[in-house]
Write an enzyme that holds these catalytic residues in place. Structure first.
Site, PDB file in Angstrom:
ATOM      1  N   PRO A   2      62.590 -30.381  12.588  1.00 49.17           N
ATOM      2  CA  PRO A   2      63.723 -29.439  12.983  1.00 49.17           C
ATOM      3  C   PRO A   2      64.929 -30.175  12.854  1.00 49.17           C
ATOM      4  CG  PRO A   2      62.192 -29.549  14.745  1.00 49.17           C
ATOM      5  CD  PRO A   2      61.841 -30.581  13.914  1.00 49.17           C
ATOM      6  N   GLU A   3      65.803 -29.482  12.070  1.00 55.68           N
ATOM      7  CA  GLU A   3      67.241 -29.949  11.960  1.00 55.68           C
ATOM      8  C   GLU A   3      68.229 -29.053  12.778  1.00 55.68           C
ATOM      9  OE1 GLU A   3      68.159 -30.793   7.770  1.00 55.68           O
ATOM     10  OE2 GLU A   3      66.283 -31.437   7.196  1.00 55.68           O
ATOM     11  N   HIS A 103      47.865 -26.089  23.342  1.00 52.11           N
ATOM     12  CA  HIS A 103      48.719 -27.452  23.369  1.00 52.11           C
ATOM     13  C   HIS A 103      49.623 -27.410  24.450  1.00 52.11           C
ATOM     14  CE1 HIS A 103      46.396 -28.515  19.779  1.00 52.11           C
ATOM     15  NE2 HIS A 103      46.779 -27.621  19.188  1.00 52.11           N
ATOM     16  N   ARG A 126      51.455 -32.185  17.794  1.00 53.95           N
ATOM     17  CA  ARG A 126      51.467 -33.621  17.494  1.00 53.95           C
ATOM     18  C   ARG A 126      51.801 -34.583  18.639  1.00 53.95           C
ATOM     19  NH1 ARG A 126      53.163 -33.158  11.086  1.00 53.95           N
ATOM     20  NH2 ARG A 126      51.929 -31.363  10.455  1.00 53.95           N
ATOM     21  N   ARG A 183      81.713 -48.336   5.005  1.00 56.19           N
ATOM     22  CA  ARG A 183      80.487 -48.298   5.166  1.00 56.19           C
ATOM     23  C   ARG A 183      79.555 -48.985   3.840  1.00 56.19           C
ATOM     24  NH1 ARG A 183      75.756 -46.439   8.014  1.00 56.19           N
ATOM     25  NH2 ARG A 183      74.017 -47.761   7.138  1.00 56.19           N
TER      26      ARG A 183
END
Length: 305
Positions: A2-3, A103, A126, A183
């Site tokens: 998921p984002e 689950h 999972r 960076r």
């Protein structure tokens, strides 16, 4: 995985159904899903039973529920229930009469409310995700922790290092630009660094870079301020569209991030479209291996200069 838009869909659903309600019972059918709560099941239950969920807050992909304690005299919350969704975690609002999911890992029972089911269930096939209770610490900038109704300047200790996301009203564009310049790395690698800017994963990085006409390997030290603004504005636009799609495709009672509909796959322009024509110029989209994953881009629109 998921984002940001998928997690924001979850946050809004939880805000509607559980914020302001007290937790009256907790059961943990599978302790593996609270493994991040180091003191175990009984301590986890003890921290939650009797507490009230004050709000549901998100920064990037990090989701937490600040808790009030009836025994505490402080108006400010000091602890929060953190939900880490992993790859397959689901937070489902259910009635107690509903059969348990195959689950089911954790079940929270809430005080009754006429218009709302009484249980919040964490389901995870999972077992990469989980729940834990943790301390809240002050934000480094003294501003609210993230998206939510609360203006508390606090954040879970485990998320204190995470940068603000592009949809955060307190996002600091100039600070990010200076980080980019210092960076000296590729722009996609920087976008995926949650300490720089949170909430952007592989899918939305590819989509934002396509929208900004920027190659994923563009060096951050070469970024000008207009370049930084362009890529962040593109990320905001693509994630806002994904959020709109996710918000209309999910049942608000079934707060589920484990589905293709949340990724508004029919609207993707680059990600997963290797060998298909670029929607902008017709050149075939290319996929290259990147950080054990893949980067999808248009060789013409996103040339590396």
């Amino acid at each position: 995985m998921p984002e940001l838009p998928e997690v924001e869909v979850v946050r809004r659903g939880l805000e509607r159904w559980v914020a302001g309600r007290s937790i009256i019972d907790v059961s943990v059918p599978d302790p593996r899903s609270i493994r991040r709560h180091a003191l175990g099941v009984e301590d986890f239950r003890g921290n939650l039973i009797g507490a009230t969920v004050l709000d549901v807050v998100r920064r990037g992909k990090f989701l937490w529920m600040p808790l009030s304690d009836e025994l505490s005299s402080s108006a400010e919350p000091h602890t929060a229930l953190v939900a880490h969704l992993g790859m397959s975690g689901q937070l489902l609002v259910e009635s107690p009469e509903q059969p348990h999911e195959k689950h089911l890992k954790v079940r929270l029972s809430f005080s009754q409310r006429a218009d709302a089911p009484e249980e919040l269930r964490f389901v995870d096939q999972r077992i990469f995700g989980g729940l834990f209770v943790t301390s809240l610490v002050p934000t480094s900038d003294g501003l609210p922790g993230g998206a939510g109704r609360s203006d508390a300047a606090s954040i879970p200790a485990e998320a204190a290092h995470i940068g603000r996301d592009p949809l955060d009203p307190h996002f600091d564009m100039e600070a990010l630009h200076q980080k980019f310049r210092a960076r000296k790395t590729g722009i996609k690698r920087a976008l995926l660094d949650q300490a720089f800017v949170s909430g952007i994963g592989n899918i939305y990085a590819d989509e934002a870079l396509w929208a900004a006409k920027m190659h994923y390997a563009r060096r951050t030290e070469t970024m000008r301020r207009p370049d930084t603004e362009r890529i962040i504005h593109a990320a905001r636009e693509v994630m806002s569209r994904a959020l709109d799609a996710g918000g209309t495709s999910f049942d608000s009672l079934y707060v589920n991030v484990n589905g293709a509909s949340g990724y508004f796959s029919r609207s993707l322009n680059a990600y997963g479209r290797d060998g298909e024509p670029c929607p902008r110029c017709g050149t075939l989209i290319k996929r290259e291996t990147f950080m054990n994953r893949g980067s999808h881009f248009c060789p013409l629109c996103q040339r590396l200069r």
